[in-house]
Write an enzyme that holds these catalytic residues in place. Structure first.
Site, mmCIF file in Angstrom:
data_model
loop_
_atom_site.group_PDB
_atom_site.id
_atom_site.type_symbol
_atom_site.label_atom_id
_atom_site.label_comp_id
_atom_site.label_asym_id
_atom_site.label_seq_id
_atom_site.Cartn_x
_atom_site.Cartn_y
_atom_site.Cartn_z
ATOM 1 N N ASP A 1 -9.594 0.895 -16.420
ATOM 2 C CA ASP A 1 -9.838 0.500 -14.850
ATOM 3 C C ASP A 1 -12.060 0.900 -13.776
ATOM 4 O OD1 ASP A 1 -8.635 -0.034 -11.994
ATOM 5 O OD2 ASP A 1 -6.937 1.222 -12.342
ATOM 6 N N HIS B 1 -16.496 -4.952 -8.614
ATOM 7 C CA HIS B 1 -15.405 -3.590 -8.337
ATOM 8 C C HIS B 1 -14.500 -3.403 -10.179
ATOM 9 C CE1 HIS B 1 -15.037 -3.520 -3.528
ATOM 10 N NE2 HIS B 1 -16.177 -4.550 -4.287
HETATM 11 C C1 GDG Z 1 -10.136 -3.884 -7.949
HETATM 12 C C2 GDG Z 1 -10.080 -2.964 -9.339
HETATM 13 C C3 GDG Z 1 -11.027 -0.708 -8.204
HETATM 14 C C4 GDG Z 1 -0.458 -1.470 -4.135
HETATM 15 N N1 GDG Z 1 0.910 -2.027 -3.796
HETATM 16 C C5 GDG Z 1 1.109 -2.136 -2.656
HETATM 17 C C6 GDG Z 1 -0.286 -1.443 -2.248
HETATM 18 N N2 GDG Z 1 -1.638 -1.579 -2.750
HETATM 19 C C7 GDG Z 1 -2.745 -0.991 -2.717
HETATM 20 C C8 GDG Z 1 -2.751 0.110 -2.722
HETATM 21 C C9 GDG Z 1 -4.246 0.235 -3.567
HETATM 22 C C10 GDG Z 1 -4.909 -1.392 -3.612
HETATM 23 O O1 GDG Z 1 -3.405 -2.114 -3.280
HETATM 24 C C11 GDG Z 1 -4.875 -1.428 -5.419
HETATM 25 O O2 GDG Z 1 -5.846 -0.544 -5.611
HETATM 26 P P1 GDG Z 1 -6.306 -0.142 -7.285
HETATM 27 O O3 GDG Z 1 -8.095 0.370 -7.381
HETATM 28 O O4 GDG Z 1 -5.495 1.084 -7.571
HETATM 29 O O5 GDG Z 1 -7.216 -1.561 -8.208
HETATM 30 P P2 GDG Z 1 -7.136 -3.466 -7.832
HETATM 31 O O6 GDG Z 1 -6.219 -4.051 -7.197
HETATM 32 O O7 GDG Z 1 -6.701 -3.778 -9.256
HETATM 33 O O8 GDG Z 1 -8.280 -2.957 -7.626
HETATM 34 C C12 GDG Z 1 -9.740 -1.333 -9.385
HETATM 35 C C13 GDG Z 1 -10.453 -1.930 -6.696
HETATM 36 O O9 GDG Z 1 -10.654 -3.037 -6.840
HETATM 37 C C14 GDG Z 1 -11.881 -1.039 -5.910
HETATM 38 O O10 GDG Z 1 -12.906 -1.944 -6.281
HETATM 39 O O11 GDG Z 1 -9.889 0.686 -7.876
HETATM 40 O O12 GDG Z 1 -10.564 -0.724 -10.148
HETATM 41 O O13 GDG Z 1 -9.806 -3.573 -10.664
HETATM 42 O O14 GDG Z 1 -5.808 0.279 -2.364
HETATM 43 O O15 GDG Z 1 -2.710 1.630 -2.096
HETATM 44 N N3 GDG Z 1 -0.367 -1.610 -0.510
HETATM 45 C C15 GDG Z 1 0.576 -1.795 0.207
HETATM 46 N N4 GDG Z 1 1.518 -1.653 -0.647
HETATM 47 C C16 GDG Z 1 2.234 -1.994 -1.394
HETATM 48 O O16 GDG Z 1 3.390 -1.909 -2.024
HETATM 49 N N5 GDG Z 1 0.728 -1.896 1.164
#
Ligand code: GDG
Length: 472
Positions: free
Chosen positions: A371, A164
């Site tokens: 990312d 990921h």
């Molecule tokens: C890894 C990789 C890749 C955030 N704040 C809250 C909340 N979130 C949720 C968002 C989103 C998720 O968390 C974050 O996903 P990201 O993709 O932006 O980033 P990582 O956590 O670093 O994820 C990344 C991912 O894996 C999938 O393969 O895209 O590159 O680093 O869904 O909405 N959700 C809630 N409250 C919050 O305050 N409910």
């Protein structure tokens, strides 16, 4: 009957203890949603750490019993394993290296030994459940050695691996003292997947230079077997975000927030607290924007949600202090009695709150230094029910490959971010709609369900191809 076993470091549950009672809450994360429809089918199951150190045998039994009802099986990790395998090797060695922050990487032999042992622990648990016809889908950088460990015990199993986070270029990857063992671990898979074509190329190049295997159209031949390496850009549950954004609950929250936030224009920024997300650089750009365009004072507010993450790791503690200090300084410099340029929240929020912010925001500022994909920008796009809004997106996010209708920026170029903010804030509505509509079409089509079926179909194809290669 053949089954699918999903394996990830964390199970998709939140385990809480209230007055001595153990409680589970199913996680709403993207992976859990995407795989939710398949892992509960038939005999399919999910194996991973339940998210809490539990050492008492009776409590472990209680957890096993409860999770089994949800087709999940726990791998119990000790305090030391969490420190050395998870916080240590995974998050202080692999995470910085894979995100091109190798100056932050810790090279500790003890972390490595525990990483190997923890991967073996996962393997031992899987072996208890897996048969030769089963498919095992392993997720992410915490489990890089697992595919080979599984291959040794279950030579006929179908093994898929998806990473990921980014895979760095050879020049960065080669800095790891255990680089060859890590690659050999991944090569136990039948299919290795990354979010982007670039990650896939970097992996193939490291395999070539460090293990000596060449590749043709993504196929690697190890001498005894063939495996495929390919890219699968992960999507989101589009309908969930689109529908939540138009729900009555979200509309109600939006009315409340709007009446409290005085500014006409809203910029949203949402990430876990992580140096890969470029939070200080983003704040720097916002401060320079306020300096260069004073006509926007009182008119624009940056709502910055930072979700606590890995707060036991030193680098994350330092980053938290840096962000706190920057927000305090910028607000101290520009705030009026009825306007704060930055509304900063260090906590996590329910989906409905997130959705209200996505829906209200004129701009989403998503500027990671690096990312793998970044799902926040996709969730923002899916939530824009009237197709207005502008996405400012870092070129260093995997998502930028699909979202060319965003204003793409280099997060190291602060002046470019300043101008992108100005351009976004002054973009005519008709132009916003053209770009947003196009991005919505992409994200709706390439959603999480599409991602799961692409990966699973490709894995079946690899097995068929391997058989035909073996008979020719
Ligand atoms: C890894 C990789 C890749 C955030 N704040 C809250 C909340 N979130 C949720 C968002 C989103 C998720 O968390 C974050 O996903 P990201 O993709 O932006 O980033 P990582 O956590 O670093 O994820 C990344 C991912 O894996 C999938 O393969 O895209 O590159 O680093 O869904 O909405 N959700 C809630 N409250 C919050 O305050 N409910």
């Amino acid at each position: 009957m053949a089954k699918l076993i999903i394996v990830s470091n964390r199970l998709p549950v939140k385990l809480q203890e209230k007055e001595g009672e153990l409680q589970f809450k199913t996680s709403e994360g993207g992976l859990a949603t995407g795989l939710g429809s398949i892992y509960k089918e038939g005999d399919n199951l999910w194996i991973g750490w339940p998210g809490k150190v539990v050492e008492e045998a009776d409590k472990q039994q209680q957890i096993i019993k409860e999770l089994q009802k949800e087709s999940m099986f726990p791998v119990f990790l000790t305090e030391a394993e969490i420190k050395e395998y998870y916080e240590g090797f995974s998050n202080e060695t692999l995470w910085p290296t894979f995100h091109y922050f190798s100056q932050y990487a810790v090279y500790d032999q003890q972390f490595w030994e525990t990483y190997k042992n923890a991967n073996q622990k996962f393997c031992d648990e899987i072996v208890k459940h897996a048969g030769p016809d089963d498919t095992i889908w392993v997720h992410d950088y915490q489990l890089l050695l697992l595919p080979s460990m599984l291959r040794e015990k279950l030579p006929d199993c179908t093994i898929g691996f998806f990473q990921h986070i980014p895979f760095p270029s050879y020049e960065v990857f080669r800095l790891l003292p255990w680089r060859k063992e890590l690659l050999e671990g991944m090569l136990g898979s039948d299919l290795v997947g990354f979010h982007t074509y670039d990650d896939m190329r970097h992996f193939l190049s490291s395999v070539n230079r460090l293990v000596g295997y060449g590749s043709m159209h993504g196929w690697i031949n190890t001498g005894t077997r063939s495996l495929l390496v390919d890219s699968f850009p992960m999507g989101i549950d589009y309908e969930k975000y689109a529908q939540t954004a138009v729900s009555e609950e979200v509309a109600k929250r939006e009315r409340i927030y709007r009446s409290n936030l005085k500014a006409e224009k809203l910029i949203i920024s949402i990430d876990r607290l992580d140096y890969s997300k470029g939070i200080p650089q983003r704040l720097d750009a916002f401060e320079k924007f306020l300096e260069k365009y004073p006509e926007f004072h009182d008119k624009v507010t940056l709502v910055m949600l930072v979700v606590p993450s890995r707060d036991e790791v030193e680098k994350y503690k330092e980053l938290k202090e840096e962000v706190d200090e920057m927000v305090g300084r910028i607000n101290g410099k520009y705030s009026h009695i009825d306007w704060n340029p930055i509304q900063y929240f260090y906590r996590s929020y329910p989906l409905e709150t997130l959705s209200a912010f996505y829906r209200m925001a004129d701009i989403a500022l998503v500027t990671p230094m690096r990312d793998g994909m970044n799902l926040v920008c996709k969730e923002y796009v899916a939530s824009k029910h009237d197709q207005t809004g502008v996405l400012i997106l870092s070129e260093m996010a995997g998502a930028s490959k699909e979202l060319s209708d965003a204003l793409l920026i280099n997060p190291n170029d602060i002046d470019q971010m300043v101008e992108a903010l100005h351009q976004a804030l002054t973009m005519p509505v008709e132009e916003q709609k053209v770009h947003m509509t196009s991005m919505q079409e992409t994200i709706k089509r390439y959603n999480i369900h599409h991602w799961v079926s692409m990966f699973m179909d490709r894995l079946s194809y690899v097995k068929i191809k391997q058989l035909s290669m073996a008979t020719t």
